[in-house]
Design an enzyme around this catalytic site. Structure first.
Site, PDB file in Angstrom:
ATOM      1  N   GLU A  85      34.303  -2.265  28.255  1.00  0.00           N
ATOM      2  CA  GLU A  85      33.188  -2.678  29.091  1.00  0.00           C
ATOM      3  C   GLU A  85      33.191  -1.959  30.439  1.00  0.00           C
ATOM      4  O   GLU A  85      32.142  -1.589  30.952  1.00  0.00           O
ATOM      5  CB  GLU A  85      33.244  -4.197  29.304  1.00  0.00           C
ATOM      6  N   ASP A  86      34.358  -1.758  31.003  1.00  0.00           N
ATOM      7  CA  ASP A  86      34.433  -1.292  32.392  1.00  0.00           C
ATOM      8  C   ASP A  86      34.890   0.148  32.578  1.00  0.00           C
ATOM      9  O   ASP A  86      34.999   0.619  33.701  1.00  0.00           O
ATOM     10  CB  ASP A  86      35.395  -2.200  33.197  1.00  0.00           C
TER      11      ASP A  86
END
Ligand code: MN
Length: 501
Positions: A85-86
């Site tokens: 996600e990051d």
């Protein structure tokens, strides 16, 4: 307030701490180290809102997962959980490096995280994802709890509105789910960490008013512990562990609201917890304690022979402490004592997660745990429910209070408050629900729409030739299971009607 968990809140963790604990738990240290290096590289140069290097967060999450007793794959996935996600690194790369199982777990928690709160619709979507993920593999949700606990511990770094939102979600959604999974300690952590952000004034009031009271009680418990240790030695009963246990703050607060904020009515402000080697020693210990400490009427609870539906087992007794502990000649000191084995203790603190400690090689057995039944029901139900009704449905099935009633054979059936004999029948078997025509409650003839109470013994009568459930039952049933079966039956009947007609 002292930190009565002695775990779950370690600061400045390093990979060495994690590996040390992992080794102690017989986990795959090489795998965990690899996952750490992979995550550290991926998160390089990223900082958390607090200014710390990002890797601090996955490290803390992984550490908590080891403490919960989870397996090597989940711990590795915990280290990797924010990578897709990051960071630019993809799930595909994780799969290539760590295989299908770990990638599956990371994907599960990533999916949960993707839906951020943006109004009720998204929120419901988030819940839907969560229950589907749980049903697929409960480890995903355990990872989510660990992730949330560390985020709550570092919530101070976020803007106030966001803090409030995360705290609210933790208390209203995550904590009840943890409770339903039998994870008392995790529930307590989620609530206590959220409490000051959600109700700052009430929190301040509680701390100010009851801090000193708590201290007094804790000292008294220490004296009682010394006293009991001596007596148990005389009786040659070994004690595995004995300690005072301060009630979780938020649950204390909730209880106080029911007692007009009168703290003298709370007997388990500090409970005494006694851990002994086996079940028969639990009962023996209860006998010894009652020799010295007079029990309060109606406060002896045997959750060993009748466990709570979430799996909780222990003996509870609320007693007057021996006379030498009394404040004066009129006012005795009252304390709750909880007696259990080590296994019951782990179960009570970590619920479903504790099972990995005992059944490491067989995950399927954990998945078959009856504590997950309610969750599977929800997954079934939510398929048929529109988004705008899902929240209400969940409120009924997860978040409301439960009663426990018995079959004539003594099996415990868990039902929502105000449930009726029809709900009871459907909870046992669809057929029993469809054919039920009468009921005896505690040996008295009752009606199918009467409200059951905890402790009722319920016997259902069936009519073999009965035409099936009546549409009027829909007016009083409380469970979604009963409602769905009744509707289903009626729909089918109507359809066959049309065909014949
Ligand atoms: Mn995270």
């Amino acid at each position: 307030m002292q930190n009565h968990t002695n775990t779950l809140t370690k600061n400045n963790l390093t990979i060495r701490d994690l590996l040390r604990l992992a080794k102690k738990n017989n986990l795959d240290v090489d795998l965990i180290q690899l996952a750490y290096e992979f995550a550290e590289k991926a998160h390089k140069n990223q900082k958390r809102k607090s200014g710390e290097p990002y890797i601090v967060h996955p490290l803390a999450v992984a550490y908590l997962l080891v403490e919960l007793g989870l397996d090597s794959e989940t711990v590795a996935a915990g280290l990797l959980h924010d990578v897709p996600e990051d960071t630019p690194t993809t799930l595909h790369e994780i799969k290539k490096e760590f295989g299908k199982e770990i990638a599956f777990l990371v994907k599960g928690i990533t999916k949960l995280g993707l839906v951020k709160y943006r109004g009720v619709d998204r929120y419901v979507e988030n819940l839907r994802h969560m229950f589907i993920a749980m049903a697929e593999d409960v480890r995903v949700v355990l990872m989510k709890f660990a992730d949330r606990i560390h985020n709550l511990q570092t919530l101070q770094a976020l803007p106030p509105e966001k803090r409030r939102r995360i705290a609210l979600e933790s208390i209203e959604i995550y904590a009840p789910i943890a409770n339903r999974l039998g994870m008392g300690e995790i529930r307590g952590q989620l609530e206590d960490l959220s409490f000051p952000y959600l109700y700052p004034e009430e929190y301040a009031w509680l701390m100010k008013k009851f801090g000193p009271h708590l201290k007094e009680k804790e000292e008294l418990i220490q004296q009682l512990i010394a006293f009991l240790q001596k007596e148990f030695k005389k009786h040659h009963i070994p004690i595995v562990a004995i300690h005072g246990r301060t009630k979780h703050l938020y649950s204390l607060y909730q209880k106080l609201l029911c007692y007009n904020r009168d703290i003298t009515k709370i007997y388990d402000l500090v409970a005494l917890r006694l851990i002994v080697k086996d079940v028969s020693t639990c009962y023996e210990s209860l006998g010894i304690i009652h020799e010295f400490c007079k029990p309060l009427k109606g406060r002896i609870k045997d959750y060993i022979s009748q466990p709570k539906p979430n799996g909780y087992r222990s003996l509870h007794t609320t007693v007057f402490m021996p006379p030498q502990f009394a404040k004066d000649e009129v006012h005795g000191e009252i304390v709750e004592i909880q007696i259990r084995t080590k296994e019951m203790h782990n179960d009570a603190e970590f619920g479903i997660a504790a099972h990995w400690k005992y059944k490491e090689e067989d995950h399927k057995e954990v998945i078959a745990d009856h504590r997950l039944d309610w969750m599977r029901q929800i997954v079934e139900i939510q398929k048929e429910v529109q988004d705008d009704q899902l929240l209400e449905t969940l409120k009924i099935d997860v978040f409301q209070n439960y009663i426990f009633v018995f079959t004539p054979l003594g099996d415990v059936i868990e039902l929502p408050e105000d449930a009726t004999p029809v709900d009871f029948a459907y909870q046992i078997h669809t057929d029993l629900g469809d054919k039920c025509c009468g009921v005896k409650i505690n040996d008295q003839i009752g009606s199918l729409n009467s409200k059951l109470k905890s402790g009722d013994v319920v016997e259902i009568f069936t009519a073999p030739k009965k035409q099936g459930p009546s549409e009027s039952w829909l007016e009083f049933v409380k469970t979604n299971t009963a409602r769905a079966h009744i509707r289903n039956y009626i729909n089918k009947k109507n359809r066959s009607f049309l065909i014949v007609g």
